[in-house]
Design an enzyme around this catalytic site. Structure first.
Site, PDB file in Angstrom:
ATOM      1  N   ASP A 167     -24.797   6.434 -64.251  1.00 54.06           N
ATOM      2  CA  ASP A 167     -23.411   6.817 -63.952  1.00 54.06           C
ATOM      3  C   ASP A 167     -23.222   8.322 -63.812  1.00 54.06           C
ATOM      4  OD1 ASP A 167     -22.994   4.126 -64.368  1.00 54.06           O
ATOM      5  OD2 ASP A 167     -21.315   4.401 -65.744  1.00 54.06           O
ATOM      6  N   ASP A 168     -22.090   8.643 -63.212  1.00 58.34           N
ATOM      7  CA  ASP A 168     -21.482   9.986 -63.190  1.00 58.34           C
ATOM      8  C   ASP A 168     -22.128  10.945 -62.192  1.00 58.34           C
ATOM      9  OD1 ASP A 168     -20.069   8.832 -65.216  1.00 58.34           O
ATOM     10  OD2 ASP A 168     -20.479  10.352 -66.724  1.00 58.34           O
ATOM     11  N   HIS A 171     -13.589  10.692 -62.121  1.00 59.11           N
ATOM     12  CA  HIS A 171     -13.844  10.169 -63.462  1.00 59.11           C
ATOM     13  C   HIS A 171     -12.603  10.215 -64.345  1.00 59.11           C
ATOM     14  CE1 HIS A 171     -16.170   9.131 -67.054  1.00 59.11           C
ATOM     15  NE2 HIS A 171     -17.132   8.777 -66.218  1.00 59.11           N
ATOM     16  N   HIS A 191     -17.449   4.915 -58.955  1.00 57.45           N
ATOM     17  CA  HIS A 191     -17.101   5.294 -60.332  1.00 57.45           C
ATOM     18  C   HIS A 191     -15.874   6.216 -60.331  1.00 57.45           C
ATOM     19  CE1 HIS A 191     -17.998   5.244 -64.554  1.00 57.45           C
ATOM     20  NE2 HIS A 191     -18.480   6.462 -64.642  1.00 57.45           N
ATOM     21  N   HIS A 238     -26.862   7.731 -67.972  1.00 58.35           N
ATOM     22  CA  HIS A 238     -26.198   8.747 -67.145  1.00 58.35           C
ATOM     23  C   HIS A 238     -27.210   9.720 -66.549  1.00 58.35           C
ATOM     24  CE1 HIS A 238     -23.046   7.112 -69.684  1.00 58.35           C
ATOM     25  NE2 HIS A 238     -22.189   7.518 -68.767  1.00 58.35           N
TER      26      HIS A 238
HETATM   27 ZN   LIG Z   1     -18.811   7.597 -66.359  1.00 55.16          ZN
END
Ligand SMILES: [Zn+2]
Length: 297
Positions: free
Chosen positions: A114-115, A168, A164, A266
């Site tokens: 993620d991210d 965020h 995503h 992540h």
């Molecule tokens: Zn995230």
């Protein structure tokens, strides 16, 4: 039947939530500083809204189940907890009623990152390539804008894309339907600027703070909501760092991953050197034990 287990799991998760917050939502101080404007995620998951709470708790109980005690060596007790057993035995069950997919539905294991994309993404891609492993990347719009070439590499290597959100915003799901839709669409449009026509079939709410509205709008945009089974808390750089964080990630993923697990980590959104070091160890191990898949598109 597992109802008592689920109730117990929910109670445990509420306790965990109250104490520490859980999931990626608690990690994203840097994202809030960047500009989401929502402060709730840094201290917990929107606890005052009963609707969000209900959905969030369900997600959180999955994540909490996979969280070992705050010592890297104490994961045995966590893996024996009731809710971990419940989730570990359920990969091939019917779709969840809240519409959030938390297991692969097969014996295969899915690694999700993620991210990103971010500065560490190429390192991760190189490791995945080296082992012939496909994964799933949950991308943040502003980072796609900053690193479009990494999105192209992700797609070229055959990994799966997941939305995503634009920046965020851990509170997005509680905003108006128009705001949610615009955010998800803008993110998909930015991804498609880098990789026209690449399928984006998954959505993961920041912090796991899915709401019914966010799940439904994602669905209308052709995206399934993607939860997780195992969360090594690699975002929690205030709690662990360096070799200690690496150990923690390795131990948590090693001890909690089961057939059907979706593993959350992540590759961006903060210092991810420990995550990269952990996956250097984990990738060959996981590959030996499981079939590793990108989420299907
Ligand atoms: Zn995230």
């Amino acid at each position: 039947m597992s109802r008592p287990r689920l109730v117990l799991g929910a109670l445990i998760s509420i306790a965990v939530l109250a104490l520490a917050g859980c999931g990626t939502g608690a990690s994203q101080a840097s994202w809030h500083e960047v500009g989401s404007g929502s402060g709730s995620g840094s201290t917990g998951q929107g606890g005052s809204d009963p609707v969000t709470r209900q959905v969030g708790d369900t997600t959180t109980s999955q994540a909490a189940a996979a969280m070992p005690a705050p010592s890297a060596s104490a994961s045995t007790s966590a893996s024996a907890s009731p809710s971990t057993s419940a989730s570990a035995s359920a990969p091939a069950s019917a779709p969840p009623s809240d519409g959030i997919q938390r297991t692969t539905g097969t014996a295969a294991v899915a690694l999700t990152f993620d991210d990103g994309p971010g500065p560490e993404t190429p390192k991760l891609l190189a490791m995945l390539r080296q082992h012939g492993i496909k994964a799933t990347f949950c991308l943040v719009g502003v980072e796609v804008q900053a690193y479009p070439q990494y999105v192209q590499e992700i797609v070229k290597d055959g990994h799966t894309l997941c939305n995503h959100t634009w920046k965020h915003d851990t509170g997005l799901g509680k905003k108006s339907a128009d705001t949610i839709r615009a955010d998800l669409q803008r993110t998909n449009d930015e991804i498609h600027k880098a990789v026209p026509n690449a399928p984006i079939k998954y959505f993961r709410h920041p912090g796991g703070n899915f709401t019914p509205a966010a799940v439904q709008i994602a669905n209308e945009l052709g995206m399934a909501s993607l939860g997780w089974t195992v969360d090594p808390w690699d975002w929690n750089v205030k709690k662990w760092s360096g070799a200690k964080m690496t150990e923690h990630i390795v131990a948590t993923v090693r001890n909690n991953t089961r057939p059907g697990s979706i593993v959350l980590s992540h590759d961006a959104g903060g210092d991810r050197t420990a995550t990269m070091a952990a996956y250097k160890t984990l990738l060959p191990e996981l590959k030996d034990k499981f079939t590793l898949v990108a989420m299907p598109v």
